[in-house]
Scaffold this active site. Structure first.
Site, PDB file in Angstrom:
ATOM      1  CG  HIS A 354      -4.414  -2.523   9.916  1.00 24.49           C
ATOM      2  ND1 HIS A 354      -3.417  -2.753  10.843  1.00 24.49           N
ATOM      3  CD2 HIS A 354      -5.136  -1.471  10.399  1.00 24.49           C
ATOM      4  CE1 HIS A 354      -3.546  -1.887  11.838  1.00 24.49           C
ATOM      5  NE2 HIS A 354      -4.564  -1.094  11.593  1.00 24.49           N
ATOM      6  CB  CYS A 355      -0.017  -5.156   6.465  1.00 25.84           C
ATOM      7  SG  CYS A 355      -0.692  -6.518   7.405  1.00 25.84           S
ATOM      8  CB  ILE A 356      -0.151  -1.875   2.479  1.00 21.88           C
ATOM      9  CG1 ILE A 356      -1.646  -1.692   2.172  1.00 21.88           C
ATOM     10  CG2 ILE A 356       0.303  -3.303   2.214  1.00 21.88           C
ATOM     11  CD1 ILE A 356      -2.004  -1.826   0.686  1.00 21.88           C
TER      12      ILE A 356
END
Length: 363
Positions: A354-356
């Protein structure tokens, strides 16, 4: 010609859609910092390629890459993934990209938050961060979308919305002295309401244990659909995550969302606990901001998955739980494809799938 607007999305009738709503693209940024990604970022790059390929099964992917790494990225990424030259300081597109808002007339605009590398000079992870702070506006200009420069420091991973007026965040992050120390909780809520057209903020006390983002909400929970939350769960009473997850559950069970619904909670098992090995730590250049030492606890979480056009792309982190999580996600998302990607290399850099990634809504 795109513009930076002086109004705000709420005034203009725009709202932030949920992740399960239709998307036209996912944007990512290529990893190459050697003080964060081990062995010249080659293992991380290989993992980013696999994540991009998985997403591209249902959604077009654009990867932004520095001039120095452009040829390398173009060769190792499939031809159907767009590669675009753009400067960044690191590769967390969720946090540096725009949060998109849409209206009922088929228009979209980007919200460009101030970015300070998760804490600025107080406890940020690197300096400078000016290239990262410019990314959101560049994405909007590339796509031909107008944008708003929001008046607070905020990372995309610190918020989740349900698309129907509810925003979830953590006190640990948004009220942290390294973000917006001059603003009260109420003033921060007012900015969120004006820039995302949400009606209610649900404040969870803390994020995942030892998360160097100061407790991003996307590493603890995911919004399955309005009124339903997947929550990272730990049954080991001796683990610091045990009490954190229970405090989160207490809040979620006692709050109602913006539409007055009771919130239903689905428990996601916590992987591990997972730790950096000596070999993994030895491959990273020394830095002042980021702890990459042997034995450091990793903030591993299955909640850090991406939803994109009836497809869930989730991190494979622990053989004990990976298959159970796949079945759980298949139950939570009927008629969705569920794809697991071995994501330990992303976790070693401090985040996950999700972060990338950052979604661009379809209009």
């Amino acid at each position: 010609m795109t513009k930076q607007l002086s109004t705000n999305p709420k005034q203009d009738g725009f709202r932030m859609p949920a992740e399960h709503e239709p998307q036209s693209a996912i944007w990512m940024a290529w990893p190459e910092r050697t003080d964060n990604w081990r062995y010249g970022a080659k293992p991380a790059q290989a993992t980013f390629v696999e994540v991009a390929k998985a997403i591209a099964k249902t959604t077009p992917v654009t990867m932004v890459v520095s001039a120095e790494q452009f040829e390398n990225a173009r060769v190792v990424l499939p031809s159907y993934i767009q590669v675009l030259e753009m400067s960044t300081d690191d590769s967390w597109m969720r946090d540096i990209g725009p949060s998109y808002v849409v209206n009922d007339h088929g228009e979209r605009r980007g919200v460009d938050w101030h970015f300070n590398a998760w804490g600025g000079l107080v406890d940020g992870l690197y300096f400078p961060w000016d290239k990262d702070d410019a990314v959101a506006r560049k994405v909007c200009e590339t796509l031909g979308d107008d944008s708003y420069r929001a008046p607070i420091v905020l990372e995309g991973g610190s918020i989740h919305v349900d698309g129907e007026g509810t925003l979830y965040t953590t006190e640990e992050c948004l009220l942290h002295p390294s973000r917006n120390p001059d603003l009260t909780r109420e003033e921060i809520e007012d900015v969120l309401k004006a820039n995302l057209s949400i009606e209610k903020v649900i404040w969870i006390p803390q994020g995942l244990y030892n998360d160097e983002t100061n407790g991003h909400v996307d590493n603890l929970i995911h919004v399955v659909r309005p009124g339903e939350i997947a929550l990272t769960w730990c049954d080991d009473e001796t683990d610091p995550q045990y009490i954190i997850s229970r405090k989160a559950m207490d809040v979620l069970l006692t709050e109602t969302d913006a539409k007055g619904r009771q919130i239903k909670i689905h428990k996601l098992p916590m992987p591990g606990p997972l730790y950096i090995s000596e070999d993994e730590a030895n491959g990273v250049d020394v830095s002042e901001g980021m702890e990459r030492v042997p034995g450091e606890r990793l903030a591993g979480s299955y909640a850090n998955y991406l939803i994109s056009n009836k497809h869930v792309i989730y991190p494979l982190l622990d053989e004990v739980h990976d298959k159970d999580v796949a079945m759980l996600l298949a139950d939570l998302y009927p008629n969705y494809e569920v794809t697991g990607v071995n994501a330990r290399e992303i976790l070693l850099g401090g985040g996950n799938i999700h972060c990338i990634t950052q979604q661009i809504p379809k209009v």
